[in-house]
Design a protein around this motif. Structure first.
Motif, PDB file in Angstrom:
ATOM      1  N   SER A 180      80.015  46.028  81.798  1.00 28.25           N
ATOM      2  CA  SER A 180      78.613  46.403  81.670  1.00 28.25           C
ATOM      3  C   SER A 180      78.477  47.277  80.429  1.00 28.25           C
ATOM      4  O   SER A 180      79.260  48.206  80.229  1.00 28.25           O
ATOM      5  CB  SER A 180      78.149  47.166  82.915  1.00 28.25           C
ATOM      6  N   PHE A 181      77.508  46.944  79.588  1.00 24.66           N
ATOM      7  CA  PHE A 181      77.245  47.691  78.368  1.00 24.66           C
ATOM      8  C   PHE A 181      75.886  48.367  78.471  1.00 24.66           C
ATOM      9  O   PHE A 181      74.906  47.735  78.871  1.00 24.66           O
ATOM     10  CB  PHE A 181      77.201  46.766  77.152  1.00 24.66           C
ATOM     11  N   ASN A 182      75.806  49.618  78.086  1.00 23.85           N
ATOM     12  CA  ASN A 182      74.544  50.297  77.852  1.00 23.85           C
ATOM     13  C   ASN A 182      74.434  50.571  76.359  1.00 23.85           C
ATOM     14  O   ASN A 182      75.334  51.194  75.771  1.00 23.85           O
ATOM     15  CB  ASN A 182      74.465  51.617  78.626  1.00 23.85           C
ATOM     16  N   ILE A 183      73.353  50.090  75.750  1.00 21.29           N
ATOM     17  CA  ILE A 183      73.127  50.323  74.324  1.00 21.29           C
ATOM     18  C   ILE A 183      71.797  51.057  74.184  1.00 21.29           C
ATOM     19  O   ILE A 183      70.753  50.503  74.523  1.00 21.29           O
ATOM     20  CB  ILE A 183      73.107  49.007  73.523  1.00 21.29           C
ATOM     21  N   THR A 184      71.845  52.297  73.743  1.00 23.39           N
ATOM     22  CA  THR A 184      70.644  53.110  73.613  1.00 23.39           C
ATOM     23  C   THR A 184      70.218  53.147  72.150  1.00 23.39           C
ATOM     24  O   THR A 184      70.938  53.655  71.290  1.00 23.39           O
ATOM     25  CB  THR A 184      70.889  54.536  74.138  1.00 23.39           C
ATOM     26  N   TYR A 185      69.044  52.568  71.893  1.00 23.64           N
ATOM     27  CA  TYR A 185      68.534  52.405  70.529  1.00 23.64           C
ATOM     28  C   TYR A 185      67.455  53.451  70.207  1.00 23.64           C
ATOM     29  O   TYR A 185      66.825  53.990  71.116  1.00 23.64           O
ATOM     30  CB  TYR A 185      67.901  51.016  70.368  1.00 23.64           C
ATOM     31  N   PRO A 186      67.189  53.678  68.930  1.00 27.44           N
ATOM     32  CA  PRO A 186      66.017  54.466  68.539  1.00 27.44           C
ATOM     33  C   PRO A 186      64.764  53.576  68.584  1.00 27.44           C
ATOM     34  O   PRO A 186      64.850  52.395  68.934  1.00 27.44           O
ATOM     35  CB  PRO A 186      66.351  54.866  67.096  1.00 27.44           C
ATOM     36  N   GLU A 187      63.639  54.127  68.215  1.00 34.71           N
ATOM     37  CA  GLU A 187      62.421  53.317  68.132  1.00 34.71           C
ATOM     38  C   GLU A 187      62.507  52.393  66.922  1.00 34.71           C
ATOM     39  O   GLU A 187      62.587  52.853  65.782  1.00 34.71           O
ATOM     40  CB  GLU A 187      61.187  54.219  68.016  1.00 34.71           C
ATOM     41  N   THR A 188      62.508  51.089  67.182  1.00 34.96           N
ATOM     42  CA  THR A 188      62.657  50.124  66.098  1.00 34.96           C
ATOM     43  C   THR A 188      62.326  48.723  66.587  1.00 34.96           C
ATOM     44  O   THR A 188      62.436  48.442  67.783  1.00 34.96           O
ATOM     45  CB  THR A 188      64.106  50.139  65.540  1.00 34.96           C
ATOM     46  N   ASP A 189      61.910  47.864  65.669  1.00 38.20           N
ATOM     47  CA  ASP A 189      61.774  46.441  66.008  1.00 38.20           C
ATOM     48  C   ASP A 189      62.939  45.645  65.433  1.00 38.20           C
ATOM     49  O   ASP A 189      62.900  44.419  65.380  1.00 38.20           O
ATOM     50  CB  ASP A 189      60.435  45.880  65.525  1.00 38.20           C
ATOM     51  N   GLN A 190      63.983  46.376  65.002  1.00 38.66           N
ATOM     52  CA  GLN A 190      65.186  45.753  64.444  1.00 38.66           C
ATOM     53  C   GLN A 190      66.425  46.252  65.186  1.00 38.66           C
ATOM     54  O   GLN A 190      67.371  46.763  64.587  1.00 38.66           O
ATOM     55  CB  GLN A 190      65.311  46.079  62.953  1.00 38.66           C
ATOM     56  N   ALA A 191      66.416  46.123  66.509  1.00 37.92           N
ATOM     57  CA  ALA A 191      67.559  46.521  67.339  1.00 37.92           C
ATOM     58  C   ALA A 191      68.393  45.271  67.610  1.00 37.92           C
ATOM     59  O   ALA A 191      67.956  44.368  68.328  1.00 37.92           O
ATOM     60  CB  ALA A 191      67.078  47.140  68.639  1.00 37.92           C
ATOM     61  N   TRP A 192      69.570  45.206  67.049  1.00 36.65           N
ATOM     62  CA  TRP A 192      70.396  44.002  67.095  1.00 36.65           C
ATOM     63  C   TRP A 192      71.599  44.168  68.024  1.00 36.65           C
ATOM     64  O   TRP A 192      72.126  45.271  68.185  1.00 36.65           O
ATOM     65  CB  TRP A 192      70.934  43.672  65.711  1.00 36.65           C
ATOM     66  N   LEU A 193      72.047  43.045  68.576  1.00 32.01           N
ATOM     67  CA  LEU A 193      73.350  42.964  69.223  1.00 32.01           C
ATOM     68  C   LEU A 193      73.998  41.679  68.738  1.00 32.01           C
ATOM     69  O   LEU A 193      73.409  40.591  68.840  1.00 32.01           O
ATOM     70  CB  LEU A 193      73.246  42.971  70.747  1.00 32.01           C
ATOM     71  N   LEU A 194      75.208  41.809  68.204  1.00 30.94           N
ATOM     72  CA  LEU A 194      75.919  40.705  67.561  1.00 30.94           C
ATOM     73  C   LEU A 194      77.163  40.322  68.352  1.00 30.94           C
ATOM     74  O   LEU A 194      77.914  41.196  68.791  1.00 30.94           O
ATOM     75  CB  LEU A 194      76.332  41.118  66.147  1.00 30.94           C
ATOM     76  N   PHE A 195      77.380  39.020  68.526  1.00 28.25           N
ATOM     77  CA  PHE A 195      78.601  38.472  69.114  1.00 28.25           C
ATOM     78  C   PHE A 195      79.342  37.740  68.002  1.00 28.25           C
ATOM     79  O   PHE A 195      78.800  36.806  67.406  1.00 28.25           O
ATOM     80  CB  PHE A 195      78.291  37.487  70.243  1.00 28.25           C
TER      81      PHE A 195
END
Length: 206
Positions: free
Chosen positions: A80-95
């Protein structure tokens, strides 16, 4: 990893019994904001040991270049991953499985990424994976073994990803995910992982 390395370029999912037995196949997962960067050198982010938690049942680090907190808790075949982002419309997750003969597919309807990788040095076959998310994608894509999804996030918004692996198929990876994590939230997965390690380590009394 090299303890003195000042940067993180991914969290790797691997079946590796030991560094000497070689690894049986792996793929990499990386969070970032801003412009999507796909190569390990480009996407690497600075981090600090002061902001890091490094335990057998829980890893957490702040990716300073992206203002992202990246953490993971494992099961036997899943995480299980938790990814906490800032305010943005460019929040990426890459495989990233581009080092091997890999494929990746994004299912936007079901908020799911699946794939397979063949890149181990002592390789018994493909390693398959299936990842699910608790937030809808605003964009996604694939390119030669890479898959990426993008979110629009508010300040300090946490996106949860659950991922399963298998030697059999993507479907079996998803079945492992349902069996080992199911509806458990991140803190429950972390607590169960801690209990599993304590059960084994308590066989030795000092």
């Amino acid at each position: 990893f090299d303890f003195d390395d000042p940067k993180i370029n991914a969290i790797k999912a691997t079946h590796q019994p030991s560094p000497w037995a070689k690894d049986y196949g792996s793929f990499e997962i990386m969070a970032m904001t801003g412009v999507l960067k796909t190569t390990p050198a480009e996407r690497a982010s600075a981090f600090s040991r002061e902001d890091e938690t490094c335990k057998a049942y829980h890893y957490q680090a702040k990716l300073k270049d992206y203002d992202v907190v990246f953490e993971v808790a494992p099961t036997m075949r899943c995480a299980s991953f938790n990814i906490t982002y800032p305010e943005t419309d460019q929040a990426w997750l890459l495989f990233d499985s581009q080092k091997g003969k890999g494929r990746a597919l994004v299912d936007t309807k079901n908020q799911k990424v699946t794939g397979r990788v063949l890149n181990g040095r002592t390789n018994p076959g493909y390693i398959y994976f299936c990842a699910t998310f608790d937030k809808s994608f605003v964009a996604s894509g694939t390119d030669q073994g890479l898959a990426y999804v993008r979110f629009k996030t508010s300040a300090n918004e946490t996106v949860n990803m659950k991922i399963g692996t298998s030697w059999v198929s993507e479907a079996q990876a998803e079945a492992n995910l349902r069996q080992e994590i199911g509806s458990d939230d991140f803190e429950t997965v972390k607590a169960k992982a801690r209990a599993s390690w304590n059960q084994e380590l308590n066989k030795i009394q000092v």
